[in-house]
Design an enzyme around this catalytic site. Structure first.
Site, PDB file in Angstrom:
ATOM      1  N   ASP A  66      60.685  16.482  30.270  1.00  0.00           N
ATOM      2  CA  ASP A  66      59.637  15.928  30.996  1.00  0.00           C
ATOM      3  C   ASP A  66      58.533  16.983  31.414  1.00  0.00           C
ATOM      4  O   ASP A  66      59.143  17.990  31.805  1.00  0.00           O
ATOM      5  CB  ASP A  66      60.348  15.299  32.045  1.00  0.00           C
ATOM      6  CG  ASP A  66      59.264  14.226  32.752  1.00  0.00           C
ATOM      7  OD1 ASP A  66      58.002  14.732  32.881  1.00  0.00           O
ATOM      8  OD2 ASP A  66      59.613  13.064  33.045  1.00  0.00           O
ATOM      9  N   VAL A  67      57.059  16.825  31.014  1.00  0.00           N
ATOM     10  CA  VAL A  67      56.411  17.663  31.273  1.00  0.00           C
ATOM     11  C   VAL A  67      55.919  18.129  32.804  1.00  0.00           C
ATOM     12  O   VAL A  67      55.362  18.899  33.265  1.00  0.00           O
ATOM     13  CB  VAL A  67      54.957  17.889  30.619  1.00  0.00           C
ATOM     14  CG1 VAL A  67      55.269  17.533  29.236  1.00  0.00           C
ATOM     15  CG2 VAL A  67      54.250  16.186  30.875  1.00  0.00           C
ATOM     16  N   ASN A  93      49.237  17.643  24.859  1.00  0.00           N
ATOM     17  CA  ASN A  93      48.984  16.467  24.483  1.00  0.00           C
ATOM     18  C   ASN A  93      49.586  15.487  25.179  1.00  0.00           C
ATOM     19  O   ASN A  93      48.881  14.225  25.354  1.00  0.00           O
ATOM     20  CB  ASN A  93      49.127  16.238  22.940  1.00  0.00           C
ATOM     21  CG  ASN A  93      48.816  15.114  22.448  1.00  0.00           C
ATOM     22  OD1 ASN A  93      47.808  14.385  22.309  1.00  0.00           O
ATOM     23  ND2 ASN A  93      50.044  14.326  22.036  1.00  0.00           N
ATOM     24  N   TYR A 158      42.770   8.502  35.598  1.00  0.00           N
ATOM     25  CA  TYR A 158      42.663   9.019  34.111  1.00  0.00           C
ATOM     26  C   TYR A 158      41.618  10.040  34.252  1.00  0.00           C
ATOM     27  O   TYR A 158      41.796  11.101  33.735  1.00  0.00           O
ATOM     28  CB  TYR A 158      42.532   7.750  33.386  1.00  0.00           C
ATOM     29  CG  TYR A 158      42.632   8.511  31.834  1.00  0.00           C
ATOM     30  CD1 TYR A 158      44.141   8.775  31.043  1.00  0.00           C
ATOM     31  CD2 TYR A 158      41.608   8.651  31.055  1.00  0.00           C
ATOM     32  CE1 TYR A 158      44.203   9.320  29.999  1.00  0.00           C
ATOM     33  CE2 TYR A 158      41.625   8.866  29.704  1.00  0.00           C
ATOM     34  CZ  TYR A 158      42.842   9.116  29.178  1.00  0.00           C
ATOM     35  OH  TYR A 158      43.183   9.823  27.752  1.00  0.00           O
ATOM     36  N   LYS A 162      41.352  13.916  33.527  1.00  0.00           N
ATOM     37  CA  LYS A 162      40.884  14.862  32.333  1.00  0.00           C
ATOM     38  C   LYS A 162      39.497  15.810  32.835  1.00  0.00           C
ATOM     39  O   LYS A 162      39.517  16.754  32.203  1.00  0.00           O
ATOM     40  CB  LYS A 162      40.284  13.735  31.366  1.00  0.00           C
ATOM     41  CG  LYS A 162      41.419  12.760  30.916  1.00  0.00           C
ATOM     42  CD  LYS A 162      42.216  13.513  29.819  1.00  0.00           C
ATOM     43  CE  LYS A 162      43.401  12.799  29.152  1.00  0.00           C
ATOM     44  NZ  LYS A 162      44.160  13.827  28.382  1.00  0.00           N
TER      45      LYS A 162
HETATM   46  N1  LIG Z   1      44.074   7.197  22.391  1.00  0.00           N
HETATM   47  C1  LIG Z   1      42.841   7.504  22.802  1.00  0.00           C
HETATM   48  O1  LIG Z   1      41.867   6.860  22.597  1.00  0.00           O
HETATM   49  C2  LIG Z   1      42.943   8.991  23.466  1.00  0.00           C
HETATM   50  C3  LIG Z   1      41.444   9.473  23.824  1.00  0.00           C
HETATM   51  C4  LIG Z   1      41.307  10.493  24.567  1.00  0.00           C
HETATM   52  C5  LIG Z   1      42.315  11.245  24.916  1.00  0.00           C
HETATM   53  N2  LIG Z   1      43.624  11.030  24.695  1.00  0.00           N
HETATM   54  C6  LIG Z   1      44.696  11.896  24.971  1.00  0.00           C
HETATM   55  O2  LIG Z   1      45.575  12.091  23.967  1.00  0.00           O
HETATM   56  C7  LIG Z   1      46.784  12.352  24.397  1.00  0.00           C
HETATM   57  C8  LIG Z   1      48.009  11.608  23.466  1.00  0.00           C
HETATM   58  O3  LIG Z   1      47.771  10.402  23.704  1.00  0.00           O
HETATM   59  P1  LIG Z   1      48.010   9.061  22.911  1.00  0.00           P
HETATM   60  O4  LIG Z   1      46.755   8.194  22.545  1.00  0.00           O
HETATM   61  O5  LIG Z   1      48.203   9.482  21.338  1.00  0.00           O
HETATM   62  O6  LIG Z   1      49.019   8.342  23.539  1.00  0.00           O
HETATM   63  P2  LIG Z   1      50.484   7.835  23.287  1.00  0.00           P
HETATM   64  O7  LIG Z   1      50.621   7.454  21.782  1.00  0.00           O
HETATM   65  O8  LIG Z   1      50.954   6.786  24.335  1.00  0.00           O
HETATM   66  O9  LIG Z   1      51.164   9.365  23.322  1.00  0.00           O
HETATM   67  C9  LIG Z   1      51.344   9.859  24.641  1.00  0.00           C
HETATM   68  C10 LIG Z   1      52.551  10.792  24.554  1.00  0.00           C
HETATM   69  O10 LIG Z   1      52.819  11.301  25.970  1.00  0.00           O
HETATM   70  C11 LIG Z   1      54.127  11.173  26.240  1.00  0.00           C
HETATM   71  N3  LIG Z   1      54.417  11.570  27.577  1.00  0.00           N
HETATM   72  C12 LIG Z   1      53.934  10.662  28.509  1.00  0.00           C
HETATM   73  N4  LIG Z   1      54.579  11.055  29.908  1.00  0.00           N
HETATM   74  C13 LIG Z   1      55.150  12.212  29.349  1.00  0.00           C
HETATM   75  C14 LIG Z   1      55.976  13.095  30.440  1.00  0.00           C
HETATM   76  N5  LIG Z   1      55.990  12.648  31.701  1.00  0.00           N
HETATM   77  N6  LIG Z   1      56.777  14.094  29.901  1.00  0.00           N
HETATM   78  C15 LIG Z   1      56.718  14.176  28.380  1.00  0.00           C
HETATM   79  N7  LIG Z   1      55.914  13.430  27.740  1.00  0.00           N
HETATM   80  C16 LIG Z   1      55.239  12.555  28.265  1.00  0.00           C
HETATM   81  C17 LIG Z   1      54.663   9.986  25.595  1.00  0.00           C
HETATM   82  O11 LIG Z   1      55.921  10.173  25.613  1.00  0.00           O
HETATM   83  P3  LIG Z   1      56.867   8.782  25.255  1.00  0.00           P
HETATM   84  O12 LIG Z   1      56.774   7.999  24.087  1.00  0.00           O
HETATM   85  O13 LIG Z   1      58.117   9.084  25.756  1.00  0.00           O
HETATM   86  O14 LIG Z   1      56.047   7.828  26.486  1.00  0.00           O
HETATM   87  C18 LIG Z   1      53.788  10.020  24.191  1.00  0.00           C
HETATM   88  O15 LIG Z   1      54.555  10.834  23.265  1.00  0.00           O
HETATM   89  C19 LIG Z   1      46.838  12.115  25.846  1.00  0.00           C
HETATM   90  O16 LIG Z   1      46.736  12.984  26.624  1.00  0.00           O
HETATM   91  C20 LIG Z   1      45.520  11.039  25.950  1.00  0.00           C
HETATM   92  O17 LIG Z   1      45.143  11.326  27.226  1.00  0.00           O
HETATM   93  C21 LIG Z   1      43.740   9.699  23.823  1.00  0.00           C
END
Ligand SMILES: NC(=O)c1ccc[n+]([C@@H]2O[C@H](COP(=O)([O-])OP(=O)(O)OC[C@H]3O[C@@H](n4cnc5c(N)ncnc54)[C@H](OP(=O)(O)O)[C@@H]3O)[C@@H](O)[C@H]2O)c1
Length: 253
Positions: A66-67, A93, A158, A162
């Protein structure tokens, strides 16, 4: 330029590797020749990605934790170093979303978002940078968001996390550049992942959101990966403390 893969011999850690953007980034780093520590909270959830990378001829290991705490972050980095024999690249990430408006937002949700998205990047970043300092070389890429500069109703927690990452990135970059560690960020726009699938695919929401994206569509997760590989590579040797937007023009308004 030689025909060698750009990241051959480099060792990378990607947090939240099992998620939407994390898995695309992990595959791209592996395809560019890096060995990759795939971080997931639950080992099983990174199994498919791990097997896909191995099947494509890449090198990868799964690490867990856990981060949100120094103990968890330290353990994630230690497992990566142990599994790969060192660490040259970190992609911070792992993150979560919050869509609760300001007046309704509870303390617990606020803290959960800041602890995961901002404190998590600080803690994993610090543990990784301490490791990289010994080698005098490293690249850290923080996955930020268009929300670092752009807010929408309901994106308060959020967006605050960021916005924090924007200054965390610049501050880390300033202090770590003299030690041979480059820190940069990417700022993705809108990509359908586990983070937002519940509302991004709603037809009405989709129509309204896409109207704000000049290229007229959501991004594909693979479209974030090239910038990460570039920032991790020696081609970016003079790129320090910057943020690359990958948003189809969403922040031009
Ligand atoms: N999707 C978009 O449109 C978008 C846009 C801008 C930025 N982002 C950024 O991209 C990054 C990845 O997001 P994503 O869109 O790929 O979402 P995602 O598919 O929900 O992936 C998020 C990841 O973070 C992990 N995580 C969450 N809480 C955690 C914790 N306490 N300790 C360790 N791991 C944890 C999750 O693990 P679990 O599977 O165990 O929950 C999952 O692997 C994030 O920082 C997000 O803010 C996304």
């Amino acid at each position: 330029m030689s025909g060698e893969p750009r990241l051959k011999g480099r060792r990378a850690l990607v947090t939240g590797a099992n998620g939407g953007l994390g898995s695309a980034i992990s595959r791209a780093l592996a395809a560019a020749g890096a060995s990759v520590a795939l971080h997931a909270r639950v080992r099983e959830s990174a199994r498919e990605l791990h097997e896909a990378i191995l099947a494509a001829g890449g090198v990868a290991e799964i690490v867990t934790g856990d981060v949100r705490t120094a103990e968890g972050a330290g353990s994630i980095v230690a497992q990566a170093v142990e599994a790969l024999g060192g660490l040259d690249i970190l992609v911070n990430n792992a993150g979560i979303m919050s869509t609760v408006p300001f007046l309704d937002l509870g303390e617990d949700e606020w803290r959960e978002v800041i602890d995961t998205n901002l404190t998590g990047y600080f803690l994993v970043g610090q543990a990784a940078a301490r490791e990289m300092t010994a080698a005098g070389r490293g690249a850290i890429i923080n996955v930020s968001s268009t929300r670092q500069v752009q807010c929408w109703p309901g994106s308060l927690a959020y967006a605050s996390s960021k916005g924090g990452i924007a200054m965390l990135t610049r501050s880390m970059a300033l202090e770590l550049a003299p030690l041979g560690i480059r820190v940069n960020s990417i700022a993705p726009g809108t990509f359908v992942t586990g983070l937002n699938r519940s509302y991004l695919l709603d037809p009405e929401f989709m129509q309204r959101r896409i109207a704000t994206i000049p290229v007229g569509r959501y991004g594909e997760v693979e479209e974030v990966a090239g910038a990460v590989v570039f920032l991790a590579s020696d081609e970016a040797a003079f790129v320090v403390g910057t943020s690359i937007g990958i948003d189809g023009g969403q922040t031009l308004w």
